[in-house]
Scaffold this motif. Sequence first.
Motif, PDB file in Angstrom:
ATOM      1  N   HIS A  71      17.553  -1.114 -16.306  1.00  0.00           N
ATOM      2  CA  HIS A  71      17.368   0.313 -16.579  1.00  0.00           C
ATOM      3  C   HIS A  71      18.007   0.688 -17.919  1.00  0.00           C
ATOM      4  O   HIS A  71      17.413   1.414 -18.723  1.00  0.00           O
ATOM      5  CB  HIS A  71      17.953   1.146 -15.441  1.00  0.00           C
ATOM      6  CG  HIS A  71      17.803   2.612 -15.635  1.00  0.00           C
ATOM      7  ND1 HIS A  71      16.600   3.258 -15.457  1.00  0.00           N
ATOM      8  CD2 HIS A  71      18.693   3.558 -16.003  1.00  0.00           C
ATOM      9  CE1 HIS A  71      16.756   4.548 -15.710  1.00  0.00           C
ATOM     10  NE2 HIS A  71      18.021   4.745 -16.042  1.00  0.00           N
TER      11      HIS A  71
ATOM     12  N   ARG B   9       9.071  -4.266 -15.315  1.00  0.00           N
ATOM     13  CA  ARG B   9       7.834  -4.559 -16.068  1.00  0.00           C
ATOM     14  C   ARG B   9       7.032  -3.289 -16.310  1.00  0.00           C
ATOM     15  O   ARG B   9       6.437  -3.107 -17.370  1.00  0.00           O
ATOM     16  CB  ARG B   9       7.006  -5.588 -15.281  1.00  0.00           C
ATOM     17  CG  ARG B   9       5.654  -5.914 -15.873  1.00  0.00           C
ATOM     18  CD  ARG B   9       5.791  -6.946 -16.974  1.00  0.00           C
ATOM     19  NE  ARG B   9       4.518  -7.488 -17.353  1.00  0.00           N
ATOM     20  CZ  ARG B   9       3.719  -6.954 -18.294  1.00  0.00           C
ATOM     21  NH1 ARG B   9       4.067  -5.862 -18.917  1.00  0.00           N
ATOM     22  NH2 ARG B   9       2.583  -7.525 -18.599  1.00  0.00           N
ATOM     23  N   LEU B  10       7.024  -2.394 -15.332  1.00  0.00           N
ATOM     24  CA  LEU B  10       6.316  -1.117 -15.502  1.00  0.00           C
ATOM     25  C   LEU B  10       6.914  -0.294 -16.633  1.00  0.00           C
ATOM     26  O   LEU B  10       6.191   0.371 -17.370  1.00  0.00           O
ATOM     27  CB  LEU B  10       6.360  -0.305 -14.198  1.00  0.00           C
ATOM     28  CG  LEU B  10       5.515  -0.831 -13.049  1.00  0.00           C
ATOM     29  CD1 LEU B  10       5.778  -0.015 -11.783  1.00  0.00           C
ATOM     30  CD2 LEU B  10       4.038  -0.793 -13.411  1.00  0.00           C
ATOM     31  N   ARG B  11       8.228  -0.347 -16.779  1.00  0.00           N
ATOM     32  CA  ARG B  11       8.896   0.447 -17.811  1.00  0.00           C
ATOM     33  C   ARG B  11       8.985  -0.265 -19.150  1.00  0.00           C
ATOM     34  O   ARG B  11       8.920   0.363 -20.189  1.00  0.00           O
ATOM     35  CB  ARG B  11      10.287   0.823 -17.330  1.00  0.00           C
ATOM     36  CG  ARG B  11      10.198   1.670 -16.045  1.00  0.00           C
ATOM     37  CD  ARG B  11      11.498   2.207 -15.611  1.00  0.00           C
ATOM     38  NE  ARG B  11      11.889   3.267 -16.517  1.00  0.00           N
ATOM     39  CZ  ARG B  11      13.139   3.678 -16.650  1.00  0.00           C
ATOM     40  NH1 ARG B  11      14.085   3.118 -15.944  1.00  0.00           N
ATOM     41  NH2 ARG B  11      13.445   4.648 -17.481  1.00  0.00           N
TER      42      ARG B  11
ATOM     43  N   ARG C 133      19.270  -4.376 -11.520  1.00  0.00           N
ATOM     44  CA  ARG C 133      18.453  -3.177 -11.647  1.00  0.00           C
ATOM     45  C   ARG C 133      19.058  -2.217 -12.664  1.00  0.00           C
ATOM     46  O   ARG C 133      18.360  -1.691 -13.525  1.00  0.00           O
ATOM     47  CB  ARG C 133      18.305  -2.480 -10.287  1.00  0.00           C
ATOM     48  CG  ARG C 133      17.268  -1.361 -10.300  1.00  0.00           C
ATOM     49  CD  ARG C 133      17.285  -0.552  -9.019  1.00  0.00           C
ATOM     50  NE  ARG C 133      18.517   0.207  -8.851  1.00  0.00           N
ATOM     51  CZ  ARG C 133      18.856   1.294  -9.553  1.00  0.00           C
ATOM     52  NH1 ARG C 133      18.064   1.741 -10.496  1.00  0.00           N
ATOM     53  NH2 ARG C 133      19.989   1.915  -9.313  1.00  0.00           N
TER      54      ARG C 133
ATOM     55  N   LEU D 206       9.370  -6.321 -11.157  1.00  0.00           N
ATOM     56  CA  LEU D 206       8.103  -5.581 -11.241  1.00  0.00           C
ATOM     57  C   LEU D 206       8.336  -4.150 -11.702  1.00  0.00           C
ATOM     58  O   LEU D 206       7.584  -3.627 -12.544  1.00  0.00           O
ATOM     59  CB  LEU D 206       7.373  -5.597  -9.901  1.00  0.00           C
ATOM     60  CG  LEU D 206       6.704  -6.911  -9.520  1.00  0.00           C
ATOM     61  CD1 LEU D 206       6.226  -6.869  -8.073  1.00  0.00           C
ATOM     62  CD2 LEU D 206       5.552  -7.237 -10.460  1.00  0.00           C
ATOM     63  N   HIS D 207       9.365  -3.493 -11.174  1.00  0.00           N
ATOM     64  CA  HIS D 207       9.677  -2.131 -11.626  1.00  0.00           C
ATOM     65  C   HIS D 207      10.067  -2.127 -13.106  1.00  0.00           C
ATOM     66  O   HIS D 207       9.667  -1.233 -13.852  1.00  0.00           O
ATOM     67  CB  HIS D 207      10.782  -1.517 -10.763  1.00  0.00           C
ATOM     68  CG  HIS D 207      10.276  -0.958  -9.480  1.00  0.00           C
ATOM     69  ND1 HIS D 207      10.196  -1.695  -8.330  1.00  0.00           N
ATOM     70  CD2 HIS D 207       9.795   0.269  -9.177  1.00  0.00           C
ATOM     71  CE1 HIS D 207       9.709  -0.959  -7.367  1.00  0.00           C
ATOM     72  NE2 HIS D 207       9.444   0.240  -7.849  1.00  0.00           N
TER      73      HIS D 207
ATOM     74  N   ASN E 161      10.801  -7.438  -6.797  1.00  0.00           N
ATOM     75  CA  ASN E 161      10.583  -5.992  -6.820  1.00  0.00           C
ATOM     76  C   ASN E 161      11.281  -5.356  -8.021  1.00  0.00           C
ATOM     77  O   ASN E 161      10.708  -4.519  -8.725  1.00  0.00           O
ATOM     78  CB  ASN E 161      11.069  -5.365  -5.515  1.00  0.00           C
ATOM     79  CG  ASN E 161      10.648  -3.933  -5.367  1.00  0.00           C
ATOM     80  OD1 ASN E 161       9.570  -3.540  -5.786  1.00  0.00           O
ATOM     81  ND2 ASN E 161      11.518  -3.143  -4.756  1.00  0.00           N
ATOM     82  N   THR E 162      12.509  -5.781  -8.293  1.00  0.00           N
ATOM     83  CA  THR E 162      13.267  -5.266  -9.432  1.00  0.00           C
ATOM     84  C   THR E 162      12.582  -5.624 -10.741  1.00  0.00           C
ATOM     85  O   THR E 162      12.467  -4.788 -11.646  1.00  0.00           O
ATOM     86  CB  THR E 162      14.707  -5.817  -9.398  1.00  0.00           C
ATOM     87  OG1 THR E 162      15.314  -5.401  -8.177  1.00  0.00           O
ATOM     88  CG2 THR E 162      15.523  -5.330 -10.571  1.00  0.00           C
TER      89      THR E 162
END
Length: 156
Positions: free
Chosen positions: A42, A74-76, A38, A71-72, A68-69
Amino acid sequence: MDTRSTVQHLHLVTHPLPTAVLLELSGEVDLDSVEPLRLALHEAVGRGEGPVVVDLSAVGFADTALINTLLHARLRLGDRLRLAAPSRAVLRLLRILRLGGVFAIHADQVAAIHADQVAAIHADQVAAIHADQVAALRDGPVPSGNQVAAPAASPR
């Protein structure tokens, strides 16, 4: 510069490349071990405009913490995030969750890193083929020196 992290059963190596960031994972990725990934994702958000490739070929176990990591991230990162050679365990998880189409998945690191260049070459080839097809439809087939004229239809 390689940054290495080992937590629990996860091994993560970060390779900042000239045109991409490569994250190589191996071992087990679960809620207790996912934090280094994560953090690396980031950090990758701020590193240029190139792809961020996560090599999952050596992941032996993964749970929804990995997904989940990703997917987050991918959003950014959007289309900059690419998965390289997901292991059977990761592919199974993506299939069960019906998320295979959410991520750009490539056969290996090289394909993931250079996907934009391959896509541009492919688009140029498709455009050239398309232009030839349009010309053929518009102008008819291009005659070659070896063509034989079809016999004229006989009158009835």
